[in-house]
Every structure is written in structure tokens, then in C-alpha cells.
Design a protein around this motif. Structure first.
Motif, PDB file in Angstrom:
ATOM      1  N   MET A   1       0.843  -1.197   0.000  1.00  0.00           N
ATOM      2  CA  MET A   1       0.000   0.000   0.000  1.00  0.00           C
ATOM      3  C   MET A   1       0.880   1.249   0.000  1.00  0.00           C
ATOM      4  O   MET A   1       1.727   1.412   0.877  1.00  0.00           O
ATOM      5  CB  MET A   1      -0.898   0.007   1.240  1.00  0.00           C
ATOM      6  CG  MET A   1      -1.790   1.227   1.350  1.00  0.00           C
ATOM      7  SD  MET A   1      -2.638   1.331   2.945  1.00  0.00           S
ATOM      8  CE  MET A   1      -3.612  -0.168   2.917  1.00  0.00           C
ATOM      9  N   LYS A   2       0.701   2.092  -0.994  1.00  0.00           N
ATOM     10  CA  LYS A   2       1.453   3.338  -1.055  1.00  0.00           C
ATOM     11  C   LYS A   2       0.512   4.513  -0.906  1.00  0.00           C
ATOM     12  O   LYS A   2      -0.446   4.655  -1.663  1.00  0.00           O
ATOM     13  CB  LYS A   2       2.235   3.447  -2.368  1.00  0.00           C
ATOM     14  CG  LYS A   2       3.228   4.609  -2.365  1.00  0.00           C
ATOM     15  CD  LYS A   2       4.178   4.545  -3.534  1.00  0.00           C
ATOM     16  CE  LYS A   2       5.216   5.650  -3.445  1.00  0.00           C
ATOM     17  NZ  LYS A   2       6.182   5.613  -4.554  1.00  0.00           N
ATOM     18  N   VAL A   3       0.808   5.358   0.076  1.00  0.00           N
ATOM     19  CA  VAL A   3      -0.068   6.465   0.424  1.00  0.00           C
ATOM     20  C   VAL A   3       0.660   7.788   0.223  1.00  0.00           C
ATOM     21  O   VAL A   3       1.823   7.931   0.624  1.00  0.00           O
ATOM     22  CB  VAL A   3      -0.536   6.342   1.889  1.00  0.00           C
ATOM     23  CG1 VAL A   3      -1.219   7.614   2.358  1.00  0.00           C
ATOM     24  CG2 VAL A   3      -1.476   5.152   2.036  1.00  0.00           C
ATOM     25  N   LEU A  26       1.171   7.040  10.268  1.00  0.00           N
ATOM     26  CA  LEU A  26       0.976   6.113   9.152  1.00  0.00           C
ATOM     27  C   LEU A  26       2.135   5.130   9.036  1.00  0.00           C
ATOM     28  O   LEU A  26       1.924   3.929   8.807  1.00  0.00           O
ATOM     29  CB  LEU A  26       0.808   6.897   7.856  1.00  0.00           C
ATOM     30  CG  LEU A  26      -0.476   7.737   7.744  1.00  0.00           C
ATOM     31  CD1 LEU A  26      -0.436   8.603   6.493  1.00  0.00           C
ATOM     32  CD2 LEU A  26      -1.716   6.852   7.747  1.00  0.00           C
ATOM     33  N   GLU A  27       3.346   5.610   9.210  1.00  0.00           N
ATOM     34  CA  GLU A  27       4.502   4.723   9.122  1.00  0.00           C
ATOM     35  C   GLU A  27       4.520   3.722  10.269  1.00  0.00           C
ATOM     36  O   GLU A  27       4.894   2.550  10.084  1.00  0.00           O
ATOM     37  CB  GLU A  27       5.786   5.554   9.097  1.00  0.00           C
ATOM     38  CG  GLU A  27       5.956   6.328   7.795  1.00  0.00           C
ATOM     39  CD  GLU A  27       7.172   7.237   7.775  1.00  0.00           C
ATOM     40  OE1 GLU A  27       7.567   7.663   6.669  1.00  0.00           O
ATOM     41  OE2 GLU A  27       7.721   7.527   8.866  1.00  0.00           O
ATOM     42  N   VAL A  31       2.456   1.689   6.843  1.00  0.00           N
ATOM     43  CA  VAL A  31       2.130   2.261   5.541  1.00  0.00           C
ATOM     44  C   VAL A  31       3.361   2.916   4.912  1.00  0.00           C
ATOM     45  O   VAL A  31       4.125   3.600   5.600  1.00  0.00           O
ATOM     46  CB  VAL A  31       1.010   3.320   5.691  1.00  0.00           C
ATOM     47  CG1 VAL A  31       0.739   4.015   4.374  1.00  0.00           C
ATOM     48  CG2 VAL A  31      -0.258   2.667   6.232  1.00  0.00           C
ATOM     49  N   GLU A  32       3.553   2.697   3.628  1.00  0.00           N
ATOM     50  CA  GLU A  32       4.598   3.399   2.886  1.00  0.00           C
ATOM     51  C   GLU A  32       4.065   4.782   2.522  1.00  0.00           C
ATOM     52  O   GLU A  32       3.077   4.910   1.795  1.00  0.00           O
ATOM     53  CB  GLU A  32       4.974   2.632   1.618  1.00  0.00           C
ATOM     54  CG  GLU A  32       6.078   3.299   0.800  1.00  0.00           C
ATOM     55  CD  GLU A  32       6.373   2.572  -0.490  1.00  0.00           C
ATOM     56  OE1 GLU A  32       7.184   3.109  -1.288  1.00  0.00           O
ATOM     57  OE2 GLU A  32       5.791   1.491  -0.733  1.00  0.00           O
ATOM     58  N   VAL A  33       4.719   5.822   3.037  1.00  0.00           N
ATOM     59  CA  VAL A  33       4.215   7.186   2.892  1.00  0.00           C
ATOM     60  C   VAL A  33       5.133   8.016   2.005  1.00  0.00           C
ATOM     61  O   VAL A  33       6.354   8.018   2.178  1.00  0.00           O
ATOM     62  CB  VAL A  33       4.083   7.874   4.272  1.00  0.00           C
ATOM     63  CG1 VAL A  33       3.525   9.288   4.113  1.00  0.00           C
ATOM     64  CG2 VAL A  33       3.196   7.054   5.196  1.00  0.00           C
ATOM     65  N   TYR A  71      -3.811   5.569  -2.092  1.00  0.00           N
ATOM     66  CA  TYR A  71      -4.657   6.459  -1.309  1.00  0.00           C
ATOM     67  C   TYR A  71      -3.977   7.820  -1.173  1.00  0.00           C
ATOM     68  O   TYR A  71      -2.747   7.914  -1.199  1.00  0.00           O
ATOM     69  CB  TYR A  71      -4.901   5.911   0.102  1.00  0.00           C
ATOM     70  CG  TYR A  71      -5.655   4.601   0.159  1.00  0.00           C
ATOM     71  CD1 TYR A  71      -7.048   4.581   0.116  1.00  0.00           C
ATOM     72  CD2 TYR A  71      -4.969   3.395   0.274  1.00  0.00           C
ATOM     73  CE1 TYR A  71      -7.742   3.386   0.191  1.00  0.00           C
ATOM     74  CE2 TYR A  71      -5.658   2.188   0.342  1.00  0.00           C
ATOM     75  CZ  TYR A  71      -7.040   2.188   0.303  1.00  0.00           C
ATOM     76  OH  TYR A  71      -7.726   0.999   0.368  1.00  0.00           O
ATOM     77  N   LEU A 116      -7.222   0.998   7.793  1.00  0.00           N
ATOM     78  CA  LEU A 116      -6.147   0.290   8.505  1.00  0.00           C
ATOM     79  C   LEU A 116      -6.671  -0.533   9.679  1.00  0.00           C
ATOM     80  O   LEU A 116      -6.149  -1.606   9.968  1.00  0.00           O
ATOM     81  CB  LEU A 116      -5.107   1.299   8.991  1.00  0.00           C
ATOM     82  CG  LEU A 116      -4.408   2.116   7.898  1.00  0.00           C
ATOM     83  CD1 LEU A 116      -3.372   3.044   8.513  1.00  0.00           C
ATOM     84  CD2 LEU A 116      -3.761   1.207   6.854  1.00  0.00           C
TER      85      LEU A 116
END
Length: 255
Positions: A1-3, A26-27, A31-33, A71, A116
Motif C-alpha cells: 500500500m502506497k499512500v 501512518l509509518e 504504511v509506505e508514505v 490512497y 487500517l
């Protein structure tokens, strides 16, 4: 998932600690931010003031900058609601850029709660907080139930704070009444806006809370200005600053 992290212009200018907490949260949740460097204002102030052509140009830029992500997530219910609710119209058939963000853009608390779905955050915040339910958050993002609908009550902000250790969460009387902030309204009806804000702050204080906590920096900014001017015994804090941990150690611990 890349946000992609969408940082509203006023958050970047006035509350960068909220943007930092958003990325950190997020991290921490795996999540990859990415934070696109060329992002700008979403265009909401221009559109609200009647300059929709200028807002449309910013919408086109937004769609270009935030393309290719799973997202787009931002710490502002009002800005996310504007993208989600108005970009499709602003980017009509006569424009080369199509609106693709509408189904991918989320307010950060909504994203954490609905997408999430963490079961634990390993964060402690030993304070009493009063929830600020912003108008956009309640009525457009559905972060909590609107009282006028007379439906069973729910509150996603409260749900997220239930994952925090040692915190006490309360809500003020008239929990989803407007605080008086509203961009053009706050400018054109200053006295009414300030009166509404003071009433709201007093209701938060009446709960015995140490902090007013919400998902919109704009509402917290409005109430924070009243608190500072009137020297009232309460502070403001964006909810992600608590969820990400370390809120008490940040500069001032409040907005």
C-alpha cells in the motif's frame, strides 16, 4: 500500500507538527508514505469565495501531483471533503484532467479507522480530553453521527482514542454544534463567529478536560485563538498528535 500525504496549506504554514505526526502515525501502522513536494492549496478558499476558475486550476494540479497512489490521506476533514465533494464538478468535461482522487482521498482519522483498522497503538496519554466534532467531519465525512438525524450515536474519533492508554475522553454539551469557524463566514461575520467559538470553548471547559481534541486544525485554530485571547484554562491538540505518540513532548503540547 502506497499512500500520499496531503498536507493542507494552512497545516503546512501554521501546524507542521500535525503533518509530522500524520506521517509518523501512518509509518508506525506499516504504511509506505510519500509526501509530494509540489503540492499546493486544494482550492477550497477560492471556491468558497466565488473564484471557482482559480480553484479548478488548483484541482487540476492536485490531480497531477497525487496520481498513481493507492490512497491520498490528509489531516483535515474540511479539505478532504472539498476534494471529495467538489473536484468532479470543477474538473468538468471541458477540462483535460479527470477527477480520480474522489474515491481515493481520505481524512486521516477516517483512513486509520476504516481502512487500517488497528487494534492497538501502544501509546499513552494520561490526560482528560474533550472531543471537537467539526461540521465537515460530522456531516460530510461521517466521522460521527449528526444529532439532527436521530440515528444511533457513533464516533470514529472516540473509537481511535479508545486505543490510547490512560486517556479519559468526554464530549461537551451540544457535541456537534458548530464552533463558529468557517473561512469566509469567520471573516464576514466576525462577531457571530467569535461568539460561537467562545460558547463552544466554554462547553469544552465545562467537561473538566485539559485539551480540546479534534480532526480539523481550522476549528482548533479558531478556538485556540479565543483561548489565548481570553486566557482560558484549556489547550487544543490535533488527534493524530495523540495517536502518533509524544504529544506531551512536542513544543507546547498544543496547537
Amino acid at each position: 500500500m502506497k499512500v500520499a500525504l496531503f498536507i493542507p496549506c494552512y497545516v503546512q504554514a501554521l501546524y507542521p507538527e500535525v503533518a509530522e505526526a500524520s506521517q509518523r502515525l501512518l509509518e508506525q501502522l506499516g504504511v509506505e508514505v510519500d509526501v509530494p513536494r509540489r503540492q499546493t492549496c486544494c482550492g477550497q478558499p477560492m471556491a468558497n469565495a466565488g473564484f471557482e476558475e482559480k480553484a479548478a486550476g488548483l484541482a487540476t494540479h492536485f490531480e497531477t501531483i497525487f496520481s498513481g497512489y493507492d490512497y491520498v490521506v490528509g489531516p483535515s476533514a474540511s479539505c478532504v471533503a472539498f476534494v471529495r465533494g467538489h473536484y468532479d464538478r470543477l474538473l468538468g468535461a471541458d477540462r483535460p484532467q479527470r477527477c480520480e482522487s474522489e474515491g481515493r482521498v481520505y481524512e486521516i482519522c477516517e483512513f486509520v479507522h476504516d481502512v487500517l483498522k488497528p487494534q492497538k497503538l501502544n501509546v499513552s496519554f494520561p490526560h482528560k480530553v474533550s472531543l471537537q466534532n467539526s461540521c465537515h467531519g460530522v456531516r460530510l465525512m461521517h466521522l460521527s453521527a449528526a444529532s439532527e438525524l436521530r440515528v444511533p450515536y457513533y464516533n470514529k474519533l472516540r473509537d481511535l482514542l479508545s486505543l490510547v492508554d490512560d486517556i479519559e475522553v468526554v464530549e461537551p454539551e451540544r457535541r456537534d454544534e458548530c464552533c463558529g469557524f468557517g473561512g469566509m463566514f469567520a471573516i464576514e461575520e466576525t462577531e457571530v463567529s467569535a461568539c460561537m467559538g467562545l460558547d463552544k470553548v466554554k462547553r469544552h471547559i465545562a467537561t473538566g478536560a485539559e485539551y480540546i481534541v479534534g480532526a480539523d486544525c481550522s476549528c482548533l485554530m479558531h478556538q485556540g485563538g479565543i483561548i489565548d485571547r481570553e486566557k482560558l484554562p484549556i489547550k487544543t491538540l490535533h488527534l493524530v498528535q495523540i495517536l502518533a505518540g509524544g504529544a506531551g513532548q512536542q513544543k507546547g503540547g498544543a496547537l
